[in-house]
Write a protein that holds these residues in place. Structure first.
Motif, PDB file in Angstrom:
ATOM      1  N   ARG A 186       0.833  -1.202   0.000  1.00  0.00           N
ATOM      2  CA  ARG A 186       0.000   0.000   0.000  1.00  0.00           C
ATOM      3  C   ARG A 186       0.872   1.259   0.000  1.00  0.00           C
ATOM      4  O   ARG A 186       0.582   2.226  -0.712  1.00  0.00           O
ATOM      5  CB  ARG A 186      -0.929   0.014   1.217  1.00  0.00           C
ATOM      6  CG  ARG A 186      -1.864   1.221   1.246  1.00  0.00           C
ATOM      7  CD  ARG A 186      -2.671   1.286   2.536  1.00  0.00           C
ATOM      8  NE  ARG A 186      -3.577   2.443   2.520  1.00  0.00           N
ATOM      9  CZ  ARG A 186      -3.189   3.696   2.766  1.00  0.00           C
ATOM     10  NH1 ARG A 186      -1.913   3.954   3.054  1.00  0.00           N
ATOM     11  NH2 ARG A 186      -4.070   4.693   2.727  1.00  0.00           N
ATOM     12  N   ASP A 187       1.936   1.254   0.806  1.00  0.00           N
ATOM     13  CA  ASP A 187       2.809   2.429   0.878  1.00  0.00           C
ATOM     14  C   ASP A 187       3.496   2.688  -0.457  1.00  0.00           C
ATOM     15  O   ASP A 187       3.684   3.848  -0.851  1.00  0.00           O
ATOM     16  CB  ASP A 187       3.857   2.250   1.976  1.00  0.00           C
ATOM     17  CG  ASP A 187       3.276   2.443   3.369  1.00  0.00           C
ATOM     18  OD1 ASP A 187       2.159   2.994   3.479  1.00  0.00           O
ATOM     19  OD2 ASP A 187       3.929   2.032   4.349  1.00  0.00           O
TER      20      ASP A 187
ATOM     21  N   CYS B 139     -12.113   5.786  -8.647  1.00  0.00           N
ATOM     22  CA  CYS B 139     -11.113   6.484  -7.833  1.00  0.00           C
ATOM     23  C   CYS B 139     -10.613   7.755  -8.516  1.00  0.00           C
ATOM     24  O   CYS B 139      -9.598   8.328  -8.107  1.00  0.00           O
ATOM     25  CB  CYS B 139      -9.943   5.555  -7.519  1.00  0.00           C
ATOM     26  SG  CYS B 139      -9.040   4.979  -8.966  1.00  0.00           S
TER      27      CYS B 139
ATOM     28  N   THR C 258      -5.379   5.329  -3.646  1.00  0.00           N
ATOM     29  CA  THR C 258      -4.489   4.344  -3.015  1.00  0.00           C
ATOM     30  C   THR C 258      -5.288   3.195  -2.426  1.00  0.00           C
ATOM     31  O   THR C 258      -4.976   2.014  -2.663  1.00  0.00           O
ATOM     32  CB  THR C 258      -3.653   5.004  -1.901  1.00  0.00           C
ATOM     33  OG1 THR C 258      -2.822   6.019  -2.470  1.00  0.00           O
ATOM     34  CG2 THR C 258      -2.774   3.980  -1.203  1.00  0.00           C
ATOM     35  N   ASN C 259      -6.305   3.513  -1.651  1.00  0.00           N
ATOM     36  CA  ASN C 259      -7.075   2.473  -0.963  1.00  0.00           C
ATOM     37  C   ASN C 259      -7.792   1.552  -1.936  1.00  0.00           C
ATOM     38  O   ASN C 259      -7.827   0.324  -1.736  1.00  0.00           O
ATOM     39  CB  ASN C 259      -8.080   3.115  -0.003  1.00  0.00           C
ATOM     40  CG  ASN C 259      -7.399   3.773   1.180  1.00  0.00           C
ATOM     41  OD1 ASN C 259      -6.274   3.420   1.535  1.00  0.00           O
ATOM     42  ND2 ASN C 259      -8.055   4.755   1.786  1.00  0.00           N
TER      43      ASN C 259
ATOM     44  N   LEU D 179      -5.577  11.299  -3.453  1.00  0.00           N
ATOM     45  CA  LEU D 179      -4.506  10.341  -3.235  1.00  0.00           C
ATOM     46  C   LEU D 179      -4.944   9.155  -2.385  1.00  0.00           C
ATOM     47  O   LEU D 179      -4.698   7.995  -2.743  1.00  0.00           O
ATOM     48  CB  LEU D 179      -3.308  11.042  -2.571  1.00  0.00           C
ATOM     49  CG  LEU D 179      -2.135  10.141  -2.170  1.00  0.00           C
ATOM     50  CD1 LEU D 179      -1.541   9.443  -3.384  1.00  0.00           C
ATOM     51  CD2 LEU D 179      -1.072  10.955  -1.438  1.00  0.00           C
TER      52      LEU D 179
ATOM     53  N   ASP E 273      -5.231  -0.609  -3.862  1.00  0.00           N
ATOM     54  CA  ASP E 273      -4.652  -1.601  -2.942  1.00  0.00           C
ATOM     55  C   ASP E 273      -5.617  -2.748  -2.668  1.00  0.00           C
ATOM     56  O   ASP E 273      -5.208  -3.906  -2.594  1.00  0.00           O
ATOM     57  CB  ASP E 273      -4.267  -0.911  -1.630  1.00  0.00           C
ATOM     58  CG  ASP E 273      -3.641  -1.870  -0.624  1.00  0.00           C
ATOM     59  OD1 ASP E 273      -2.772  -2.673  -1.037  1.00  0.00           O
ATOM     60  OD2 ASP E 273      -4.011  -1.815   0.557  1.00  0.00           O
TER      61      ASP E 273
ATOM     62  N   LEU F 134       1.757   7.095  -6.581  1.00  0.00           N
ATOM     63  CA  LEU F 134       0.673   7.982  -6.991  1.00  0.00           C
ATOM     64  C   LEU F 134       0.943   9.426  -6.581  1.00  0.00           C
ATOM     65  O   LEU F 134       0.681  10.366  -7.343  1.00  0.00           O
ATOM     66  CB  LEU F 134      -0.648   7.509  -6.380  1.00  0.00           C
ATOM     67  CG  LEU F 134      -1.233   6.204  -6.934  1.00  0.00           C
ATOM     68  CD1 LEU F 134      -2.478   5.819  -6.151  1.00  0.00           C
ATOM     69  CD2 LEU F 134      -1.554   6.343  -8.419  1.00  0.00           C
ATOM     70  N   GLN F 135       1.492   9.609  -5.390  1.00  0.00           N
ATOM     71  CA  GLN F 135       1.805  10.964  -4.925  1.00  0.00           C
ATOM     72  C   GLN F 135       2.841  11.610  -5.838  1.00  0.00           C
ATOM     73  O   GLN F 135       2.734  12.797  -6.178  1.00  0.00           O
ATOM     74  CB  GLN F 135       2.314  10.923  -3.483  1.00  0.00           C
ATOM     75  CG  GLN F 135       2.555  12.310  -2.893  1.00  0.00           C
ATOM     76  CD  GLN F 135       2.835  12.251  -1.397  1.00  0.00           C
ATOM     77  OE1 GLN F 135       2.959  11.181  -0.809  1.00  0.00           O
ATOM     78  NE2 GLN F 135       2.917  13.404  -0.777  1.00  0.00           N
TER      79      GLN F 135
ATOM     80  N   ILE G  34       2.294   1.939  -3.428  1.00  0.00           N
ATOM     81  CA  ILE G  34       1.270   2.494  -4.321  1.00  0.00           C
ATOM     82  C   ILE G  34       1.045   3.968  -4.002  1.00  0.00           C
ATOM     83  O   ILE G  34       0.992   4.814  -4.899  1.00  0.00           O
ATOM     84  CB  ILE G  34      -0.043   1.711  -4.182  1.00  0.00           C
ATOM     85  CG1 ILE G  34       0.147   0.268  -4.671  1.00  0.00           C
ATOM     86  CG2 ILE G  34      -1.165   2.390  -4.971  1.00  0.00           C
ATOM     87  CD1 ILE G  34      -1.018  -0.640  -4.357  1.00  0.00           C
ATOM     88  N   LYS G  35       0.929   4.277  -2.724  1.00  0.00           N
ATOM     89  CA  LYS G  35       0.689   5.659  -2.302  1.00  0.00           C
ATOM     90  C   LYS G  35       1.837   6.571  -2.731  1.00  0.00           C
ATOM     91  O   LYS G  35       1.607   7.663  -3.269  1.00  0.00           O
ATOM     92  CB  LYS G  35       0.521   5.717  -0.784  1.00  0.00           C
ATOM     93  CG  LYS G  35       0.311   7.121  -0.211  1.00  0.00           C
ATOM     94  CD  LYS G  35       0.073   7.051   1.284  1.00  0.00           C
ATOM     95  CE  LYS G  35      -0.048   8.439   1.896  1.00  0.00           C
ATOM     96  NZ  LYS G  35       1.263   9.147   1.894  1.00  0.00           N
ATOM     97  N   ASP G  36       3.077   6.147  -2.506  1.00  0.00           N
ATOM     98  CA  ASP G  36       4.230   6.979  -2.861  1.00  0.00           C
ATOM     99  C   ASP G  36       4.296   7.202  -4.378  1.00  0.00           C
ATOM    100  O   ASP G  36       4.618   8.312  -4.833  1.00  0.00           O
ATOM    101  CB  ASP G  36       5.523   6.319  -2.381  1.00  0.00           C
ATOM    102  CG  ASP G  36       5.665   6.356  -0.863  1.00  0.00           C
ATOM    103  OD1 ASP G  36       4.932   7.125  -0.217  1.00  0.00           O
ATOM    104  OD2 ASP G  36       6.504   5.600  -0.328  1.00  0.00           O
TER     105      ASP G  36
END
Length: 226
Positions: free
Chosen positions: A112-113, A161, A139-140, A135, A143, A119-120, A115-117
């Motif tokens: 998840r982290d 999303c 991400t959620n 974001l 994931d 996308l950010q 994916i988040k990084d």
């Protein structure tokens, strides 16, 4: 071809022995200004160019292409280089580490982290196609999706999303897909909904179900999930 004893070594090579490879896309102004600074402060490239051997006393740039271009513009006769091996993996890694290629992560297995990084990074780029995408929501939902079986990024457009088909191109900069083999029997609706109608019909045929040929996607999902 390469002398194994040279690999990893710092060597002072003649510029005319080095092929520029793919070159750099840096603006001419930056190359020219950096070349003037190089001439002004000692004609020595303290940051080495990464090369591989392609023949006897012949080399090719595989990393730090900007520095090679600057040295050429500055009229240097020789430049400092590090000799790399000839593997394709080495060239790819060198380009990533020198900032010339954006590294990608495998979305099929990304945390998840990660994916988040990723996308950010995309959302915050100037002129990003993903500007306005939330974001945390993106991400959620990515994931939680059955991305381990995705063959393309297209299912993301169905997650609500904020990432539409026109925005998928941006994701290709940071995401690869290396999907897991599809199980013989799938009953999870979330996974089934991520498949195409053709794939659903193939699963129905594999399970020797009847009456599936004229069914629509939602009907196939319901059939296969029972």
């Amino acid at each position: 071809m390469s002398n194994l004893s040279d690999i990893g070594n710092l060597m002072y090579l003649y510029l005319d022995e080095i092929d520029p490879g793919n070159g750099t896309d840096a603006p001419k102004f930056l190359i020219t200004a950096a070349a003037k600074a190089l001439n002004q402060y000692g004609d020595r490239n303290w940051v080495p160019v990464i090369v591989k051997e392609i023949g006897e006393d012949r080399y090719q740039v595989i990393g730090n292409t900007f520095i090679y271009a600057v040295a050429e513009e500055a009229g240097l006769e020789k430049i400092w280089c590090i000799i790399a091996d000839e593997r394709e993996e080495t060239e790819k890694l060198t380009q990533v580490l020198s900032g010339e290629v954006t590294p990608k992560i495998n979305l099929s297995q990304a945390t998840r982290d990660e994916i988040k990084d990723a996308l950010q990074y995309l959302i915050e780029k100037p002129g990003s196609l993903l500007k306005g995408v939330n974001l945390l929501t993106a991400t959620n939902r990515i994931d939680a999706a059955p991305r381990q079986y995705w063959k393309t990024l297209d299912p993301i457009t169905k997650l609500k999303c904020g990432i539409t088909k026109g925005k998928l191109k941006a994701l290709e900069e940071v995401f690869d897909l290396i999907p897991q083999p599809m199980p013989d029997v799938i009953k999870d609706p979330a996974i089934l909904k991520s498949l195409t109608t053709t794939e659903l019909k193939a699963l129905a045929k594999q399970r020797q179900l009847t009456g599936y040929s004229k069914k629509k996607k939602q009907e196939l999902v319901e059939l296969l999930s029972t």
